[in-house]
Design a protein around this motif. Sequence first.
Motif, short mmCIF file in Angstrom:
data_model
loop_
_atom_site.label_atom_id
_atom_site.label_comp_id
_atom_site.label_asym_id
_atom_site.label_seq_id
_atom_site.Cartn_x
_atom_site.Cartn_y
_atom_site.Cartn_z
N ALA A 23 -28.33 -92.15 39.95
CA ALA A 23 -28.52 -90.73 40.28
C ALA A 23 -28.65 -90.55 41.79
O ALA A 23 -28.11 -89.60 42.36
N LEU A 24 -29.35 -91.46 42.46
CA LEU A 24 -29.49 -91.37 43.91
C LEU A 24 -28.17 -91.64 44.62
O LEU A 24 -27.89 -91.04 45.67
N ASP A 25 -27.34 -92.51 44.05
CA ASP A 25 -26.01 -92.75 44.61
C ASP A 25 -25.15 -91.48 44.54
O ASP A 25 -24.44 -91.15 45.48
N VAL A 26 -25.24 -90.78 43.42
CA VAL A 26 -24.48 -89.54 43.25
C VAL A 26 -25.01 -88.48 44.22
O VAL A 26 -24.23 -87.72 44.81
N LEU A 27 -26.33 -88.43 44.41
CA LEU A 27 -26.91 -87.48 45.35
C LEU A 27 -26.42 -87.77 46.78
O LEU A 27 -26.08 -86.85 47.52
N LEU A 33 -20.26 -85.11 50.76
CA LEU A 33 -19.27 -84.07 50.51
C LEU A 33 -19.65 -82.77 51.19
O LEU A 33 -18.80 -82.06 51.73
N VAL A 34 -20.94 -82.43 51.16
CA VAL A 34 -21.41 -81.19 51.76
C VAL A 34 -21.24 -81.23 53.28
O VAL A 34 -21.02 -80.20 53.92
N ALA A 35 -21.30 -82.40 53.87
CA ALA A 35 -21.18 -82.53 55.32
C ALA A 35 -19.73 -82.41 55.80
O ALA A 35 -19.49 -82.27 57.00
N HIS A 53 -19.55 -75.36 43.76
CA HIS A 53 -20.92 -75.84 43.97
C HIS A 53 -21.06 -76.45 45.37
O HIS A 53 -22.09 -76.28 46.02
N ILE A 54 -20.01 -77.14 45.82
CA ILE A 54 -20.04 -77.71 47.18
C ILE A 54 -20.05 -76.59 48.21
O ILE A 54 -20.83 -76.61 49.18
N ALA A 55 -19.21 -75.57 48.01
CA ALA A 55 -19.15 -74.45 48.94
C ALA A 55 -20.48 -73.70 48.98
O ALA A 55 -20.94 -73.30 50.06
N GLU A 56 -21.10 -73.53 47.84
CA GLU A 56 -22.39 -72.84 47.78
C GLU A 56 -23.46 -73.64 48.52
O GLU A 56 -24.28 -73.08 49.24
N THR A 57 -23.45 -74.94 48.36
CA THR A 57 -24.43 -75.79 49.05
C THR A 57 -24.21 -75.74 50.55
O THR A 57 -25.18 -75.71 51.32
N GLN A 58 -22.97 -75.70 50.99
CA GLN A 58 -22.69 -75.62 52.42
C GLN A 58 -23.13 -74.28 53.01
O GLN A 58 -23.53 -74.20 54.16
N ARG A 59 -23.07 -73.24 52.20
CA ARG A 59 -23.41 -71.89 52.66
C ARG A 59 -24.90 -71.73 52.90
O ARG A 59 -25.33 -71.01 53.79
N ILE A 60 -25.73 -72.41 52.12
CA ILE A 60 -27.18 -72.24 52.18
C ILE A 60 -27.74 -72.93 53.41
O ILE A 60 -27.44 -74.10 53.68
N THR A 61 -28.60 -72.22 54.16
CA THR A 61 -29.16 -72.78 55.38
C THR A 61 -30.64 -73.12 55.25
O THR A 61 -31.14 -73.95 56.01
N SER A 62 -31.35 -72.49 54.35
CA SER A 62 -32.77 -72.77 54.16
C SER A 62 -32.95 -74.20 53.64
O SER A 62 -32.32 -74.58 52.64
N ALA A 71 -29.47 -80.87 44.74
CA ALA A 71 -29.85 -81.54 43.49
C ALA A 71 -29.03 -80.99 42.32
O ALA A 71 -28.62 -81.75 41.43
N PHE A 72 -28.77 -79.68 42.34
CA PHE A 72 -27.95 -79.09 41.28
C PHE A 72 -26.51 -79.60 41.37
O PHE A 72 -25.88 -79.89 40.34
N LEU A 73 -26.00 -79.73 42.59
CA LEU A 73 -24.66 -80.28 42.78
C LEU A 73 -24.58 -81.71 42.24
O LEU A 73 -23.63 -82.08 41.56
N ALA A 74 -25.61 -82.51 42.52
CA ALA A 74 -25.64 -83.89 42.02
C ALA A 74 -25.67 -83.90 40.50
O ALA A 74 -25.02 -84.74 39.86
N LYS A 75 -26.39 -82.97 39.91
CA LYS A 75 -26.44 -82.88 38.45
C LYS A 75 -25.05 -82.57 37.89
O LYS A 75 -24.62 -83.17 36.90
N GLN A 76 -24.33 -81.67 38.54
CA GLN A 76 -22.98 -81.34 38.10
C GLN A 76 -22.04 -82.53 38.29
O GLN A 76 -21.16 -82.78 37.47
N MET A 77 -22.25 -83.26 39.36
CA MET A 77 -21.40 -84.43 39.64
C MET A 77 -21.65 -85.54 38.62
O MET A 77 -20.72 -86.27 38.25
N ARG A 78 -22.89 -85.69 38.16
CA ARG A 78 -23.20 -86.72 37.16
C ARG A 78 -22.52 -86.45 35.83
O ARG A 78 -22.35 -87.36 35.02
N ARG A 79 -22.12 -85.22 35.60
CA ARG A 79 -21.41 -84.88 34.37
C ARG A 79 -19.95 -85.34 34.41
O ARG A 79 -19.29 -85.38 33.39
#
Length: 186
Positions: A23-27, A33-35, A53-62, A71-79
């Motif tokens: 799971a940490l490898d996927v994270l 990917l986000v970078a 999901h990648i685009a949404e993660t890149q958009r968020i700045t907080s 973490a949600f992206l990693a969960k989707q990737m584990r699927r």
Amino acid sequence: MRGRDEDSGEFLGPSRSQQRRSALDVLALGQQLVALSPGQLDKLPIPDGLRPHIAETQRITSPIARKRQLAFLAKQMRREDDDTLDAIRDALDAGGEASRRETAILHRAEAWRERLLAEGDSALAELLTDHPDADRQRLRQLIRNAGEERAKNKPPHSYRELFRELRDLFEGSGMENRESGIEDGE
């Protein structure tokens, strides 16, 4: 007992520690990917379901919200299948190698351009023996014009064009010429 073989008593699935490591490898893959820029992401074999999901993660700045979205992206990737994730990892590794190769070509073209301007026809003759398919007349004209531009402090149009010609020449040449010419050019 659940998760154990009834005959031998051994555990059937991966251990909890192994699940956590994967799971940490996927994270970590998700963070890579986000970078990346959108152009770099387009070159990777990412499933269409993960792209938003990648685009949404890149958009968020907080920071906290970004961590939660990651973490949600990693969960989707584990699927996804392991083969899909391995293909993404391989493409990322290949992208690094391609980037290093491209940088080496650029350095080689730059070194040859300086050498051609400094040494003139002798360096051109050596370049043409390594690359017989090069346009001798075009290169000679660009070298002459670039020298005149330097002498008269004019904008470096031919200087840049000479670089582009050399880069195209080295990109089009075979790998054996590329490797032997890097040492020659430096």
